[in-house]
Design an enzyme around this catalytic site. Structure first.
Site, PDB file in Angstrom:
ATOM      1  N   ARG A 100       0.847  -1.155   0.021  1.00  0.00           N
ATOM      2  CA  ARG A 100       0.031   0.010   0.010  1.00  0.00           C
ATOM      3  C   ARG A 100       0.922   1.347  -0.136  1.00  0.00           C
ATOM      4  NH1 ARG A 100      -4.971  -1.421   4.226  1.00  0.00           N
ATOM      5  NH2 ARG A 100      -5.270  -3.503   3.527  1.00  0.00           N
ATOM      6  N   GLU A 171     -11.053  -2.089  -5.199  1.00  0.00           N
ATOM      7  CA  GLU A 171     -11.475  -1.134  -4.095  1.00  0.00           C
ATOM      8  C   GLU A 171     -10.400   0.161  -4.036  1.00  0.00           C
ATOM      9  OE1 GLU A 171     -10.935  -1.987  -0.007  1.00  0.00           O
ATOM     10  OE2 GLU A 171     -13.156  -1.198   0.710  1.00  0.00           O
TER      11      GLU A 171
HETATM   12  C1  FWK Z   1     -10.268  -1.960   6.659  1.00  0.00           C
HETATM   13  C2  FWK Z   1      -9.591  -2.539   7.943  1.00  0.00           C
HETATM   14  C3  FWK Z   1     -10.311  -3.787   8.293  1.00  0.00           C
HETATM   15  O1  FWK Z   1      -9.893  -5.048   7.312  1.00  0.00           O
HETATM   16  C4  FWK Z   1      -9.747  -6.104   7.998  1.00  0.00           C
HETATM   17  N1  FWK Z   1      -8.357  -6.775   7.667  1.00  0.00           N
HETATM   18  C5  FWK Z   1      -7.121  -5.990   7.418  1.00  0.00           C
HETATM   19  N2  FWK Z   1      -6.323  -7.238   6.855  1.00  0.00           N
HETATM   20  C6  FWK Z   1      -6.830  -8.257   6.952  1.00  0.00           C
HETATM   21  C7  FWK Z   1      -6.518  -9.685   6.351  1.00  0.00           C
HETATM   22  N3  FWK Z   1      -5.166  -9.871   6.189  1.00  0.00           N
HETATM   23  N4  FWK Z   1      -7.320 -10.606   6.833  1.00  0.00           N
HETATM   24  C8  FWK Z   1      -8.506 -10.326   7.159  1.00  0.00           C
HETATM   25  N5  FWK Z   1      -9.010  -9.191   7.405  1.00  0.00           N
HETATM   26  C9  FWK Z   1      -8.281  -8.089   7.390  1.00  0.00           C
HETATM   27  C10 FWK Z   1      -9.778  -5.719   9.482  1.00  0.00           C
HETATM   28  O2  FWK Z   1     -11.184  -6.104   9.750  1.00  0.00           O
HETATM   29  C11 FWK Z   1      -9.508  -4.494   9.684  1.00  0.00           C
HETATM   30  O3  FWK Z   1     -10.392  -3.922  10.812  1.00  0.00           O
END
Ligand code: FWK
Length: 483
Positions: A100, A171
């Site tokens: 990112r 996205e």
């Molecule tokens: C937008 C942020 C959200 O994306 C989710 N997230 C970020 N990285 C991961 C990941 N690697 N696997 C599952 N969920 C993820 C998590 O709920 C976080 O609060």
């Protein structure tokens, strides 16, 4: 940098493309002709745009998790588990934080270290480093449409690679992946870079390949008033349409008051369509996405399922086209594949039980839709005015002036003068208007609703309410009552 909201010519696009593809060695794998041929072979059930369109026509809400790990084989194992054991309708690949920030060298180290450690040491899938070849392996291993989910201010190379790898959704946007995600990246730069990403999608559309674009709805995910996130979504949707995007999913993050959340989705969908028509984009298909609670989660997994289920129920009652799923590990970190699958199963159970049900229209719901649309219209009008009719220029000036102002954003390009707080029913209202261009009657409505809470709680309207609201849900309540 002089930006304008005008569709780039192919010459402008291809001129920048050489530099983009040179940013990392895997950029050389991207061959546009090959990509077009590959994308033309994507079957209907694996095309994101078509699956969303079918869901909207059938009136069903699809469930999509977030998920991403460092190594290709483990990532495939994870996504396959979410598909087969979780019952996901759509798949992500959540991209890691180094990618990112365009720090592909750090990704390389993370990949090597993950191989040595036998577990993922990155918090997502390093799509640029794995390249078109790696993205194709993931795409070919699963049987559902794939979307890149991330938070990338400059996503040009990532976008080139994921689409060439068969992923038919992306996205993000020049505002929604800058202001909530970066401290010091100029808005005109990210709006321009996301015009590039959208122009690539426009190029594919001209070849008959319809790729879905999803502005990131929740923004900071912390007490963001619905009209603020709707305004950003509509701006990014219009900027994307100008670059030739034909399939847009506008999104919103759950705030917690069901009437307000349903109103937000209904207002977002209809106002996005109104603005697209008004500005001459007659062939853009609009869907909506509802994000389950994006704020602090309870540690207790049973309580976490309670939060997940309220988000699922609200998405269904709103008639959102898809819902983004949280997991019982949200308070801890990156979920295990089992916990992630549990989040999806809990979500789909609720969606199935509520299938076909909608929150009926009521005076309260109608008033909330009207208020959100009126607030949004004030911000949109002022944004166009500041840009002398040009939305890209207007967006940059709107943030400089605090006309659009995202609460708790890290970006120094955000005014940070507006402050939200919940009213007595938990709906998110404007506590301090900052420089928002609202009419007096809109201000009066917000003030009155916060006064009702103040009277109920026996304390003055003030920032203490905001602070109490930020910690409320992880403490197990919606409105942060005085301790
Ligand atoms: C937008 C942020 C959200 O994306 C989710 N997230 C970020 N990285 C991961 C990941 N690697 N696997 C599952 N969920 C993820 C998590 O709920 C976080 O609060």
């Amino acid at each position: 940098m002089n930006i304008k909201n005008k569709k780039w010519t192919e010459e402008e696009f291809f001129k920048m493309r050489e530099e983009v593809l040179s940013q990392w060695p895997t950029g050389k794998e991207v061959d546009l002709k090959e990509a077009v041929d590959y994308l033309k072979k994507v079957p209907e059930h694996k095309n994101f745009s078509l699956k969303l369109k079918k869901a909207k026509e059938e009136g069903v809400t699809l469930a999509q998790p977030r998920a991403g790990v460092a190594l290709i084989s483990e990532h495939i194992e994870l996504l396959t588990h979410l598909q087969n054991e979780g019952g996901a309708d759509l798949l992500p690949s959540t991209i890691d934080s180094y990618t990112r920030q365009n720090r592909y060298d750090e990704c390389e180290i993370g990949i090597q270290e993950s191989r040595k450690a036998g577990r993922s040491l990155l918090n997502g899938f390093p799509g640029v480093n794995h390249g078109v070849h790696g993205c194709k392996k993931v795409y070919e291993a699963v049987n559902l449409p794939l979307e890149a989910r991330h938070g990338t201010p400059d996503a040009r190379l990532l976008t080139e690679i994921i689409h060439a790898g068969g992923w038919t959704s992306n996205e993000g946007g020049g505002i929604s992946y800058n202001i909530p995600y970066a401290k010091n990246v100029p808005l005109d730069r990210t709006i321009r870079d996301w015009q590039y990403c959208d122009r690539l999608v426009g190029f594919y559309a001209e070849q008959g390949i319809i790729i879905n674009r999803e502005p990131f709805g929740p923004l900071t995910g912390t007490l963001v008033p619905p009209s603020t996130s709707n305004t950003v979504a509509i701006i990014e949707g219009l900027l994307a349409a100008e670059q030739g995007v034909k399939n847009i999913t506008v999104g919103y993050g759950q705030c917690g008051n069901i009437v307000q959340d349903v109103a937000a989705i209904r207002a977002l969908e209809s106002q996005m369509e109104e603005y697209l028509r008004e500005y001459g984009y007659h062939d853009v298909y609009v869907t909506t996405v509802f994000h389950q609670w994006m704020g602090g989660f309870p540690q207790d997994e049973a309580k976490a399922f309670g939060v997940i289920s309220t988000g699922s129920a609200t998405a269904a009652l709103a008639g959102a086209t898809k819902v983004i799923v949280k997991t019982p590990h949200e308070a801890i970190g990156v979920p295990t594949k089992e916990a992630n699958a549990q989040g999806i199963r809990a979500t789909k159970m609720t969606l199935n039980l509520l299938k076909g049900q909608r929150l009926p229209m009521s005076k309260e719901l109608q008033d909330e839709i009207a208020l959100i649309k009126a607030e949004t219209k004030c911000m949109m009008n002022k944004t166009f005015e500041l840009g002398n009719g040009d939305l890209a220029i207007g967006a940059v000036k709107a943030f400089e002036a605090g006309v659009v102002d995202i609460p708790f954003a890290p970006s120094k390009y955000n005014a940070g003068k507006m402050m939200p707080a919940r009213d007595n029913n938990g709906a998110v209202r404007y506590l301090n208007f900052g420089n928002l261009p609202f009419t007096e009657d809109i201000r009066e409505i917000n003030r009155r609703k916060l006064e009702e809470r103040a009277k109920f709680e026996g304390r003055p309207v003030g920032f203490k309410m905001t602070v109490d609201d930020i910690f409320a849900v992880s403490r197990g309540v919606l409105v942060g009552r005085p301790q």
